[in-house]
Design a protein around this motif. Structure first.
Motif: not given
Length: 360
Positions: A41-53
């Motif tokens: 889950e913590d990795v998924a959150r970082d991936i989503v943040t990168a996608l948002a940027r």
């Protein structure tokens, strides 16, 4: 509506079937060698943040050279590689397609050792490259002598070695790869899509790259990284090879979103790969359980097990499917393949096949 046969399709594509495994919604799907463990889950959150940027800049084309991604992949692979040695595309299939576009094509040939990944001959057909099938030794292994003899006999322009092999899971020694390279003046591709599932300490073909400009080592993020839906494949080779692949790639072939997701995942490679040990444990559980039931599992360095001793593969497929378990009939007589799942999925498979075996 007209049929495919009525269209003016290329003659060499007539009668061919597209790649694909049965797609069914079942409780336990163990048929396409996916990593069934979800991304942390913590990795998924970082991936989503990168996608948002990244999405804020999708009005512009992505980095055509995907420089940051190549740096990240080189760091992950090690072996003294730099970004100049790395190429990436939308899944390892596209990487291999680009290799055949650059080094295969009409009037050229590619050799593989069957049974092997069924996409290889399809990629050959799509690029107009003649496919040559060579035989393996007993138990689907390949010795240096067998491999080099086939290469010298057929003199192909490209050789593809699947290590470990799909669909059999069998490993390939570095001595065989060296023998093949020495037997040809052509391109040698080692497809290490499942390499991370090999036993600890197993050497990679990456260790052979130095001084071998015609050697290419292909990998994927689909399996060990649980990134199948993101479609990221890559290879390592001499910088001249990546220059050749630039000649055939489509413009901006890796989207900004793909690049961002992959870079974020690679930043967490330790966490992403933590599940690999459990998958290897489940694979070994499957091999032991199948042997106890009287089947014959083959040696596997992958996240799946090929097993023989199946009297009627179609009947076993249907019987397991009735119990909510989907595995793969790969067309080899009296043999089937099952992917290693989570502990619960593996248990469900072993319980189901034990029940089926006791009723037969």
């Amino acid at each position: 509506m007209s049929s495919l046969d009525a269209l003016p399709i290329r003659d060499d594509l007539r009668g061919k079937s597209p790649y694909g495994a049965p797609q069914k919604v079942v409780p336990v799907a163990l048929n396409v060698n996916e990593n069934t463990h979800p991304i942390p889950e913590d990795v998924a959150r970082d991936i989503v943040t990168a996608l948002a940027r990244a999405v804020l800049g999708v009005n512009r084309y992505p980095d055509r050279e995907f420089t940051e991604l190549r740096i990240s992949l080189a760091g992950y692979l090690g072996h003294g590689l730099s970004a100049d040695h790395i190429w990436a595309a939308n899944g390892s299939n596209e990487v291999l397609q680009q290799v055949l576009q650059a080094f295969g094509g009409p009037g050229r040939s590619v050799l593989g050792f069957s049974p092997t990944y069924s996409m290889y001959p399809l990629l050959a057909a799509g690029t107009g490259t003649r496919w040559i099938s060579a035989e393996r030794d007993a138990d689907y292994e390949i010795s240096p002598e067998t491999a080099s003899a086939a290469v010298r006999r057929e003199n192909p322009d490209v050789v593809i070695l699947c290590s470990p092999n799909n669909p059999t899971g069998t490993p390939l020694g570095l001595d065989t790869i060296e023998a093949v390279y020495d037997a040809t003046d052509g391109i040698v591709v080692v497809d290490e899509a499942y390499f991370e599932f090999a036993p600890e300490g197993t050497p990679s073909a990456l260790s052979l790259l130095e001084g071998r400009d015609r050697l290419l080592v292909s990998r994927t993020m689909s399996k060990a990284f649980a990134f199948a839906g993101a479609r990221v494949g890559y290879l390592a080779a001499a910088p001249a090879v990546t220059d050749a692949l630039r000649l055939v790639r489509l413009p901006y072939h890796l989207s900004a979103l793909t690049q961002a997701a992959a870079i974020a995942a690679l930043a967490h490679s330790g966490e992403m790969l933590a599940m690999v040990d459990d998958i290897k444990h489940q694979r070994d559980r499957i091999s032991t359980g199948l042997a106890d039931l009287g089947f014959r599992p083959y040696r596997s360095h992958s996240n799946f097990v090929l097993f023989g001793g199946v009297d009627d593969p179609a009947a076993l497929f249907d019987a397991l499917l009735e119990r909510g378990v989907l595995i793969r009939d790969i067309g080899l007589p009296n043999q089937m393949r099952v992917s290693a799942g989570t502990e619960a999925e593996t248990t469900a498979f072993l319980d189901a096949i034990a029940a089926v075996s006791s009723n037969s």
